[in-house]
Design a protein around this motif. Structure first.
Motif, PDB file in Angstrom:
ATOM      1  N   ARG A  75       0.948  -0.693  -0.077  1.00  0.00           N
ATOM      2  CA  ARG A  75       0.403   0.508  -0.099  1.00  0.00           C
ATOM      3  C   ARG A  75       0.636   1.555  -0.292  1.00  0.00           C
ATOM      4  O   ARG A  75       1.117   1.748   0.805  1.00  0.00           O
ATOM      5  CB  ARG A  75      -1.371  -0.165   0.743  1.00  0.00           C
ATOM      6  CG  ARG A  75      -1.821  -1.429   1.341  1.00  0.00           C
ATOM      7  CD  ARG A  75      -3.065  -1.610   2.161  1.00  0.00           C
ATOM      8  NE  ARG A  75      -2.308  -1.435   3.503  1.00  0.00           N
ATOM      9  CZ  ARG A  75      -2.320  -2.017   4.642  1.00  0.00           C
ATOM     10  NH1 ARG A  75      -1.617  -3.316   3.851  1.00  0.00           N
ATOM     11  NH2 ARG A  75      -1.615  -1.700   5.769  1.00  0.00           N
ATOM     12  N   SER A  76       2.041   1.296  -0.929  1.00  0.00           N
ATOM     13  CA  SER A  76       2.868   2.215  -1.179  1.00  0.00           C
ATOM     14  C   SER A  76       3.528   2.872  -2.590  1.00  0.00           C
ATOM     15  O   SER A  76       2.805   1.693  -2.901  1.00  0.00           O
ATOM     16  CB  SER A  76       3.904   2.317  -0.077  1.00  0.00           C
ATOM     17  OG  SER A  76       4.399   0.743  -0.723  1.00  0.00           O
ATOM     18  N   VAL A  77       4.350   3.576  -2.961  1.00  0.00           N
ATOM     19  CA  VAL A  77       4.816   3.563  -4.438  1.00  0.00           C
ATOM     20  C   VAL A  77       5.611   3.049  -4.299  1.00  0.00           C
ATOM     21  O   VAL A  77       5.874   2.523  -4.744  1.00  0.00           O
ATOM     22  CB  VAL A  77       4.728   5.224  -4.465  1.00  0.00           C
ATOM     23  CG1 VAL A  77       5.620   5.774  -5.568  1.00  0.00           C
ATOM     24  CG2 VAL A  77       3.832   6.196  -4.776  1.00  0.00           C
ATOM     25  N   GLY A  78       7.315   3.363  -3.484  1.00  0.00           N
ATOM     26  CA  GLY A  78       8.216   2.319  -2.453  1.00  0.00           C
ATOM     27  C   GLY A  78       8.276   1.504  -2.588  1.00  0.00           C
ATOM     28  O   GLY A  78       6.815   0.922  -1.819  1.00  0.00           O
ATOM     29  N   LEU A 203      15.218  15.643  -1.509  1.00  0.00           N
ATOM     30  CA  LEU A 203      15.603  14.189  -2.365  1.00  0.00           C
ATOM     31  C   LEU A 203      13.769  13.878  -3.272  1.00  0.00           C
ATOM     32  O   LEU A 203      12.790  13.399  -2.485  1.00  0.00           O
ATOM     33  CB  LEU A 203      15.957  13.777  -1.885  1.00  0.00           C
ATOM     34  CG  LEU A 203      17.132  14.459  -1.469  1.00  0.00           C
ATOM     35  CD1 LEU A 203      17.432  13.307  -0.563  1.00  0.00           C
ATOM     36  CD2 LEU A 203      17.873  13.281  -2.891  1.00  0.00           C
ATOM     37  N   HIS A 204      13.661  13.065  -4.305  1.00  0.00           N
ATOM     38  CA  HIS A 204      12.260  12.668  -4.945  1.00  0.00           C
ATOM     39  C   HIS A 204      12.592  11.448  -5.930  1.00  0.00           C
ATOM     40  O   HIS A 204      11.693  11.279  -6.819  1.00  0.00           O
ATOM     41  CB  HIS A 204      11.314  13.721  -5.283  1.00  0.00           C
ATOM     42  CG  HIS A 204      11.184  14.728  -4.496  1.00  0.00           C
ATOM     43  ND1 HIS A 204      10.289  14.692  -3.338  1.00  0.00           N
ATOM     44  CD2 HIS A 204      11.586  16.045  -5.080  1.00  0.00           C
ATOM     45  CE1 HIS A 204      10.291  15.944  -2.837  1.00  0.00           C
ATOM     46  NE2 HIS A 204      11.145  16.659  -3.321  1.00  0.00           N
ATOM     47  N   ALA A 233      12.199  11.361   0.657  1.00  0.00           N
ATOM     48  CA  ALA A 233      12.321  10.508  -0.235  1.00  0.00           C
ATOM     49  C   ALA A 233      12.207   8.550   0.178  1.00  0.00           C
ATOM     50  O   ALA A 233      11.816   8.068   1.095  1.00  0.00           O
ATOM     51  CB  ALA A 233      13.301   9.635  -1.416  1.00  0.00           C
ATOM     52  N   ARG A 234      13.730   8.424   0.804  1.00  0.00           N
ATOM     53  CA  ARG A 234      14.232   7.230   1.679  1.00  0.00           C
ATOM     54  C   ARG A 234      15.473   7.528   1.936  1.00  0.00           C
ATOM     55  O   ARG A 234      16.541   8.331   1.605  1.00  0.00           O
ATOM     56  CB  ARG A 234      14.453   5.827   0.738  1.00  0.00           C
ATOM     57  CG  ARG A 234      13.188   5.609   0.113  1.00  0.00           C
ATOM     58  CD  ARG A 234      12.125   4.960   1.477  1.00  0.00           C
ATOM     59  NE  ARG A 234      10.875   3.849   0.922  1.00  0.00           N
ATOM     60  CZ  ARG A 234      10.263   4.431   1.094  1.00  0.00           C
ATOM     61  NH1 ARG A 234       9.718   5.711   1.257  1.00  0.00           N
ATOM     62  NH2 ARG A 234       8.986   3.744   0.138  1.00  0.00           N
ATOM     63  N   GLY A 235      14.978   7.839   3.846  1.00  0.00           N
ATOM     64  CA  GLY A 235      16.345   7.631   3.621  1.00  0.00           C
ATOM     65  C   GLY A 235      17.496   7.038   3.821  1.00  0.00           C
ATOM     66  O   GLY A 235      18.652   8.253   4.133  1.00  0.00           O
ATOM     67  N   GLU A 236      18.018   6.602   2.852  1.00  0.00           N
ATOM     68  CA  GLU A 236      18.948   5.197   2.533  1.00  0.00           C
ATOM     69  C   GLU A 236      19.659   6.569   1.013  1.00  0.00           C
ATOM     70  O   GLU A 236      20.837   6.296   0.817  1.00  0.00           O
ATOM     71  CB  GLU A 236      18.706   4.261   1.824  1.00  0.00           C
ATOM     72  CG  GLU A 236      18.517   2.951   3.512  1.00  0.00           C
ATOM     73  CD  GLU A 236      17.240   2.818   4.197  1.00  0.00           C
ATOM     74  OE1 GLU A 236      16.010   3.678   3.377  1.00  0.00           O
ATOM     75  OE2 GLU A 236      17.055   2.389   5.177  1.00  0.00           O
ATOM     76  N   LEU A 260      14.096   8.670   7.716  1.00  0.00           N
ATOM     77  CA  LEU A 260      15.484   8.219   8.008  1.00  0.00           C
ATOM     78  C   LEU A 260      16.633   7.089   7.434  1.00  0.00           C
ATOM     79  O   LEU A 260      15.428   5.805   6.949  1.00  0.00           O
ATOM     80  CB  LEU A 260      15.551   8.075   9.752  1.00  0.00           C
ATOM     81  CG  LEU A 260      14.717   9.427  10.627  1.00  0.00           C
ATOM     82  CD1 LEU A 260      14.989   8.884  11.710  1.00  0.00           C
ATOM     83  CD2 LEU A 260      16.002  10.686  10.440  1.00  0.00           C
ATOM     84  N   GLU A 261      18.025   6.805   7.451  1.00  0.00           N
ATOM     85  CA  GLU A 261      18.002   5.377   6.801  1.00  0.00           C
ATOM     86  C   GLU A 261      18.049   4.443   8.003  1.00  0.00           C
ATOM     87  O   GLU A 261      18.050   4.861   9.310  1.00  0.00           O
ATOM     88  CB  GLU A 261      19.345   5.801   7.579  1.00  0.00           C
ATOM     89  CG  GLU A 261      20.337   4.879   6.405  1.00  0.00           C
ATOM     90  CD  GLU A 261      21.897   4.914   6.259  1.00  0.00           C
ATOM     91  OE1 GLU A 261      22.291   4.417   5.249  1.00  0.00           O
ATOM     92  OE2 GLU A 261      22.054   6.626   6.370  1.00  0.00           O
TER      93      GLU A 261
END
Ligand code: NAI
Length: 333
Positions: A75-78, A203-204, A233-236, A260-261
């Protein structure tokens, strides 16, 4: 009747799925995330369809416990929380919910950015403590240059909003989109150039092998004095340790972070998990980062609006029925 197990499901999600899928599937709901150490029931081990959110960790180790898995509805894009290579090797289809929150996340990026550079939360809290003149000296967006990394669904809406603030926009993406260049009158640049010219970097891009630590010590060294970094976007995508040191020595003025990472190392819902040295180190750096005055961090909530969640739920149902009806699952990742 086929069973579907929903992990990390909230009450309103449960009510929605119960109404939509009544009498068609056997539905089981878990209010917790799925991790490698999660103990599975017999029904779970044999489930063909599961649904998760980004906080779960569907590593090979997690997925191996499911004997008959055929479909994962995220239930997400990522989908960086799912081992896609493993799923491909086992013919497990993974379907996501793209476009549910393009404006939702873009708007939120500006929410945390403004909060950081105008010290809004700080001012609110100080006023509550009786301080009418707190130190809130800030910076405005008008005329500043924003560097947008990733000009897909969310990044393109971020460009549109930035234009509304009369900002100069530079973009970096591995795929240059001529329609976006034309529509918003923007220019693509190399990442190094974007780093050198931007007052704010947002960041996207998704988390992939090429975006892991895209912002690292080397890129930070190229950045302008007083640069502000926004990450929804994502921590990493950011080397947290490099960011922490740059925030500490002032070479990065501030960071507004919704992600966060290794953010699951912070979660109380995963007590004692993976307490190896590397994770302990990340936890420690995350904690130190969160305590800096020039950092604003939110718990991965950029997506969280009624409109976006409604779109997530409806797309999840669409993905499910495309799979059940043996038609092409259009959102297969
Ligand atoms: P998208 O797939 O529409 O756009 C991503 C863009 O990044 C594409 O244009 C792609 O070409 C670009 N890209 C890929 N690799 C790149 C690289 N190495 N360098 C530069 N650009 C690169 O995805 P969308 O919908 O815009 O979402 C972006 C990310 O936002 C998601 O992958 C997810 O991680 C995150 N997200 C976070 C949410 C939150 O609540 N914080 C909610 C929704 C998404």
């Amino acid at each position: 009747m086929q069973t579907i197990i929903f992990y990390d499901s909230k009450q309103y999600e449960q009510e929605f799925f119960e109404q939509e899928l009544f009498n068609k599937f056997n539905l089981e709901f878990r209010d917790y995330e799925l991790f490698p150490e999660t103990k599975l029931s017999y029904a779970e081990e044999n489930a063909e369809i599961i649904s998760v959110f980004t906080a779960s960790r569907l590593t090979k180790e997690t997925l191996e416990k499911f004997r008959n898995l055929k479909l994962i509805l995220t239930r997400s894009v990522g989908y960086s929380h799912i081992d896609i290579d493993y799923c491909n090797s086992k013919n497990i289809i993974v379907a996501n919910t793209p476009h549910y929150g393009d404006y939702t996340v873009a708007e939120f990026s500006f929410g945390i950015l403004l909060n950081l550079i105008r010290r809004i939360c700080y001012g609110i809290n100080e006023l509550k403590q009786g301080d009418l003149y707190p130190e809130t000296f800030g910076m405005e967006l008008f005329g500043k240059t924003i560097g947008i990394i990733g000009t897909g669904s969310i990044g393109s809406k971020t460009i549109k909003i930035a234009k509304g603030f009369s900002m100069n926009v530079i973009c970096y993406d591995i795929y240059k989109n001529p329609d976006i260049e034309k529509e918003y009158n923007i220019k693509y640049a190399e990442l190094d150039t974007l780093c050198k010219l931007s007052d704010i970097i947002s960041l996207h891009a998704p988390l992939t092998t090429t975006t892991y630590h895209l912002i690292n010590e080397e890129k930070i060294k190229l950045m302008k004095e007083n640069v502000v970094i926004v990450n929804t976007a994502r921590g990493e995508l950011i080397d947290t340790e490099a960011l922490y040191h740059a925030l500490l020595d002032g070479s990065v003025k501030g960071a507004a972070l919704d992600v966060l990472e290794f953010e699951d190392t912070i979660s109380n819902k995963r007590p004692g998990s993976d307490l190896n040295l590397s994770n302990l180190r990340t936890s420690l750096i995350n904690t130190k980062l969160l305590n800096l005055n020039n950092v604003i961090a939110t718990p991965h909530i950029a997506y969280d609006t009624k409109e976006a969640v409604d779109r997530i739920l409806n797309t999840t149902i669409k993905n499910l029925f495309e799979f059940i009806n043996d038609s092409d699952v259009k959102n297969k990742v």
